[in-house]
Motif scaffolding. Structure first.
Motif, mmCIF file in Angstrom:
data_model
loop_
_atom_site.group_PDB
_atom_site.id
_atom_site.type_symbol
_atom_site.label_atom_id
_atom_site.label_comp_id
_atom_site.label_asym_id
_atom_site.label_seq_id
_atom_site.Cartn_x
_atom_site.Cartn_y
_atom_site.Cartn_z
ATOM 1 N N PRO A 227 0.813 -1.240 0.000
ATOM 2 C CA PRO A 227 0.000 0.000 0.000
ATOM 3 C C PRO A 227 0.838 1.277 0.000
ATOM 4 O O PRO A 227 0.290 2.367 -0.153
ATOM 5 N N TRP A 228 2.174 1.131 0.153
ATOM 6 C CA TRP A 228 3.013 2.322 0.300
ATOM 7 C C TRP A 228 4.088 2.466 -0.789
ATOM 8 O O TRP A 228 4.551 3.560 -1.038
ATOM 9 N N ASN A 229 4.469 1.376 -1.416
ATOM 10 C CA ASN A 229 5.607 1.385 -2.333
ATOM 11 C C ASN A 229 5.313 2.204 -3.591
ATOM 12 O O ASN A 229 4.594 1.768 -4.483
ATOM 13 N N THR A 230 5.911 3.396 -3.668
ATOM 14 C CA THR A 230 5.635 4.292 -4.793
ATOM 15 C C THR A 230 6.458 3.955 -6.038
ATOM 16 O O THR A 230 6.359 4.648 -7.047
ATOM 17 N N TYR A 231 7.290 2.916 -5.970
ATOM 18 C CA TYR A 231 7.877 2.357 -7.193
ATOM 19 C C TYR A 231 6.862 1.468 -7.899
ATOM 20 O O TYR A 231 6.884 1.342 -9.123
ATOM 21 N N ALA A 232 5.966 0.848 -7.117
ATOM 22 C CA ALA A 232 5.043 -0.146 -7.661
ATOM 23 C C ALA A 232 3.618 0.378 -7.788
ATOM 24 O O ALA A 232 2.739 -0.340 -8.259
ATOM 25 N N LYS A 233 3.374 1.602 -7.354
ATOM 26 C CA LYS A 233 2.024 2.163 -7.442
ATOM 27 C C LYS A 233 2.068 3.637 -7.826
ATOM 28 O O LYS A 233 3.050 4.335 -7.552
ATOM 29 N N ASP A 234 1.012 4.088 -8.437
ATOM 30 C CA ASP A 234 0.897 5.502 -8.793
ATOM 31 C C ASP A 234 0.514 6.322 -7.560
ATOM 32 O O ASP A 234 -0.091 5.814 -6.610
ATOM 33 N N GLY A 235 0.825 7.587 -7.608
ATOM 34 C CA GLY A 235 0.359 8.505 -6.575
ATOM 35 C C GLY A 235 1.043 8.317 -5.239
ATOM 36 O O GLY A 235 2.148 7.783 -5.134
ATOM 37 N N LEU A 236 0.357 8.784 -4.204
ATOM 38 C CA LEU A 236 0.891 8.762 -2.841
ATOM 39 C C LEU A 236 0.657 7.415 -2.164
ATOM 40 O O LEU A 236 -0.217 6.643 -2.572
ATOM 41 N N PRO A 237 1.400 7.111 -1.107
ATOM 42 C CA PRO A 237 1.091 5.939 -0.283
ATOM 43 C C PRO A 237 -0.311 6.056 0.303
ATOM 44 O O PRO A 237 -0.875 7.158 0.395
ATOM 45 N N GLU A 238 -0.877 4.938 0.713
ATOM 46 C CA GLU A 238 -2.242 4.962 1.252
ATOM 47 C C GLU A 238 -2.325 5.657 2.606
ATOM 48 O O GLU A 238 -3.388 6.145 2.993
ATOM 49 N N THR A 239 -1.241 5.680 3.323
ATOM 50 C CA THR A 239 -1.182 6.369 4.618
ATOM 51 C C THR A 239 0.146 7.107 4.708
ATOM 52 O O THR A 239 1.064 6.841 3.924
ATOM 53 N N PRO A 240 0.286 8.010 5.659
ATOM 54 C CA PRO A 240 1.616 8.555 5.937
ATOM 55 C C PRO A 240 2.573 7.421 6.306
ATOM 56 O O PRO A 240 2.143 6.347 6.726
ATOM 57 N N ILE A 241 3.853 7.654 6.157
ATOM 58 C CA ILE A 241 4.841 6.627 6.490
ATOM 59 C C ILE A 241 5.641 6.992 7.739
ATOM 60 O O ILE A 241 6.545 6.264 8.127
ATOM 61 N N ALA A 242 5.305 8.106 8.367
ATOM 62 C CA ALA A 242 6.004 8.559 9.571
ATOM 63 C C ALA A 242 5.264 9.759 10.138
ATOM 64 O O ALA A 242 4.289 10.235 9.554
ATOM 65 N N SER A 243 5.744 10.241 11.276
ATOM 66 C CA SER A 243 5.179 11.452 11.874
ATOM 67 C C SER A 243 5.886 12.670 11.300
ATOM 68 O O SER A 243 7.079 12.872 11.537
ATOM 69 N N PRO A 244 5.176 13.493 10.533
ATOM 70 C CA PRO A 244 5.825 14.674 9.961
ATOM 71 C C PRO A 244 5.920 15.804 10.982
ATOM 72 O O PRO A 244 4.989 16.053 11.732
ATOM 73 N N SER A 245 7.055 16.453 10.998
ATOM 74 C CA SER A 245 7.230 17.593 11.881
ATOM 75 C C SER A 245 6.423 18.777 11.371
ATOM 76 O O SER A 245 5.945 18.790 10.230
ATOM 77 N N LEU A 246 6.290 19.777 12.213
ATOM 78 C CA LEU A 246 5.599 20.997 11.802
ATOM 79 C C LEU A 246 6.319 21.636 10.617
ATOM 80 O O LEU A 246 5.681 22.177 9.710
ATOM 81 N N GLU A 247 7.655 21.533 10.589
ATOM 82 C CA GLU A 247 8.434 22.099 9.485
ATOM 83 C C GLU A 247 8.104 21.394 8.170
ATOM 84 O O GLU A 247 8.007 22.037 7.115
ATOM 85 N N ALA A 248 7.919 20.074 8.230
ATOM 86 C CA ALA A 248 7.576 19.326 7.020
ATOM 87 C C ALA A 248 6.167 19.667 6.552
ATOM 88 O O ALA A 248 5.913 19.796 5.344
ATOM 89 N N ILE A 249 5.249 19.813 7.495
ATOM 90 C CA ILE A 249 3.876 20.208 7.160
ATOM 91 C C ILE A 249 3.888 21.572 6.469
ATOM 92 O O ILE A 249 3.277 21.766 5.407
ATOM 93 N N GLU A 250 4.591 22.512 7.063
ATOM 94 C CA GLU A 250 4.620 23.869 6.515
ATOM 95 C C GLU A 250 5.346 23.920 5.173
ATOM 96 O O GLU A 250 5.030 24.754 4.318
ATOM 97 N N ALA A 251 6.327 23.023 4.952
ATOM 98 C CA ALA A 251 7.015 22.962 3.655
ATOM 99 C C ALA A 251 6.061 22.508 2.563
ATOM 100 O O ALA A 251 6.075 23.044 1.447
ATOM 101 N N MET A 252 5.192 21.533 2.891
ATOM 102 C CA MET A 252 4.208 21.091 1.902
ATOM 103 C C MET A 252 3.173 22.187 1.658
ATOM 104 O O MET A 252 2.680 22.347 0.542
ATOM 105 N N GLU A 253 2.860 22.933 2.689
ATOM 106 C CA GLU A 253 1.883 24.010 2.537
ATOM 107 C C GLU A 253 2.449 25.201 1.763
ATOM 108 O O GLU A 253 1.702 25.952 1.138
ATOM 109 N N ASN A 254 3.780 25.331 1.807
ATOM 110 C CA ASN A 254 4.441 26.460 1.142
ATOM 111 C C ASN A 254 5.674 25.944 0.392
ATOM 112 O O ASN A 254 6.818 26.272 0.755
ATOM 113 N N PRO A 255 5.490 25.138 -0.652
ATOM 114 C CA PRO A 255 6.629 24.532 -1.355
ATOM 115 C C PRO A 255 7.466 25.573 -2.086
ATOM 116 O O PRO A 255 6.976 26.647 -2.457
ATOM 117 N N ALA A 256 8.728 25.232 -2.301
ATOM 118 C CA ALA A 256 9.608 26.105 -3.077
ATOM 119 C C ALA A 256 9.146 26.143 -4.530
ATOM 120 O O ALA A 256 8.407 25.270 -4.991
#
Length: 385
Positions: free
Chosen positions: A314-343
């Motif tokens: 359900p997670w292997n993005t080499y073998a499936k399209d798109g995102l994993p079915e669930t998160p794969i770890a606990s994202p920090s606030l910095e990671a959340i904010e990076a996705m919200e404000n990508p470069a």
């Protein structure tokens, strides 16, 4: 014997009797005081306690006047008044930190104050780091990284050896089967969590990194509900719903993407990796992240094998399209904010090319292959399998 002599004799006898009674009363009073002291009669207990452990919470911002009555009710101190006196006579009382403490019943007020000032009696806070996973992870070579559930168990049970503390079975059962709404799962994640009922990993990513005070006497459901509820509030504070819409994702997809950022990025490159994720999803191209391959394996390392990358999970993005079915770890606030404000950028590839964490981004597959070669020569992508 004449009358005068008899009266004098009776007077001496009465005086002797009164003296004997007085001495006996004094002896009795001394004995009662000694017994009373040993039993804690009066306003205070004496000594370091009975040996029976009692968990005590010092709430954030609590005062002496609020803590004393609770200690009396729990049987830790004899009276609130004695505790107030001992606390206010201590110049260090203000140094007592919020949290849970392992004290004993039947402590003198002074012993209770001393114990509350001793960091050794404080229950260790739960520390969830960025990139932590819910379940334990075995790294190739034998090391095991404790998952969040194991960390909860360790903190709750600590060194008390209590048989009543929460068990791994309880934590796993609740994570797998409890109603998501009851656990405090945010509404935008409930459908995804419900769809994976029976698998504890359905709660992955919903406990944010940070330090948490865990009640050692709480049930598995109470502990997980507290952690998830607080994490949901943290995520909501970033306007995750509005920001997800702005970049074309659902809030749960943003959370999942942020977990990839957390696992894939060296410090300082979060926003660039976030942009690569969005660029690949828009292309569309498979993400092909090794971190998603590892999430479905029993043993992990930085490098993955061709066989591992071909495994359908359900997670292997080499073998499936798109995102994993669930998160794969606990994202920090910095990671959340990076996705919200990508470069801003057109990058489609990135790879860490040395052991100092230098990461190279580009949009050319040929350049990417050259960068991968650099990484292999530097030993970054060596496999131990």
């Amino acid at each position: 014997m004449n009358a005068s002599a008899r009266q004098s004799s009776r007077a001496r006898t009465r005086g002797t009797a009164v003296l004997v009674v007085s001495v006996l009363l004094i002896i009795g009073l001394v004995a009662w005081i000694a017994v009373a002291r040993s039993n804690g009669a009066g306003g205070d207990f004496h000594g370091e306690g009975t040996g029976e452990e009692q968990i005590v919470e010092v709430p954030e911002g609590s005062s002496v006047s609020e803590l004393g009555p609770n200690l009396e009710q729990l049987g830790v101190v004899k009276t609130n008044a004695a505790f107030q006196t001992a606390a206010l006579s201590s110049s260090d009382y203000d140094d007592i930190q919020p949290g849970f403490y392992r004290l004993q019943k039947g402590m003198s007020a002074q012993a209770a104050v001393t114990a509350l000032l001793d960091p050794a009696n404080r229950v260790t806070p739960l520390q969830v780091y960025g990139g932590a996973t819910l379940m334990d992870v075995t790294v190739v070579g034998g090391q095991t990284r404790s998952g969040i559930l194991s960390l909860i168990r360790q903190v709750a049970c600590d060194t008390s050896g209590s048989s009543s503390c929460v068990t791994m079975d309880d934590l796993t059962r609740v994570a797998s089967t409890a109603d998501p709404a009851t656990l405090g799962v945010p509404e935008w994640a409930r459908a995804a969590v419900t769809a994976k009922a029976g698998d504890a990993k359905r709660l992955e990513g919903l406990i944010a990194p940070g330090d948490y005070i865990v009640d050692p006497q709480a049930s598995a459901e109470s502990i997980l509900t507290d952690l998830i509820t607080r994490s949901a509030s943290l995520y909501e504070s970033t306007n995750i719903t509005g920001r997800a819409q702005a970049i074309g994702l659902s809030p749960y997809e943003l959370l999942t993407s942020a977990s990839l950022v957390e696992r894939e990025s060296p410090a300082g490159e979060f926003d660039k990796v976030a942009r690569v994720i969005l660029n690949r999803l828009a292309a569309p191209m498979r993400l092909e992240f090794d971190s998603t391959v590892n999430y479905g394996l029993t043993s992990v390392e930085v490098a993955t094998t061709n066989e591992d990358r071909q495994r359908v999970t359900p997670w292997n993005t080499y073998a499936k399209d798109g995102l994993p079915e669930t998160p794969i770890a606990s994202p920090s606030l910095e990671a959340i904010e990076a996705m919200e404000n990508p470069a801003q950028g057109d990058w489609l590839f990135f790879v860490t090319v040395d052991k100092n964490g230098t990461t190279v981004f580009n949009n050319s597959f040929e350049e990417h292959l050259a960068d991968v070669q650099r990484a292999q020569e530097a030993g970054v992508l060596d496999s131990n399998r």
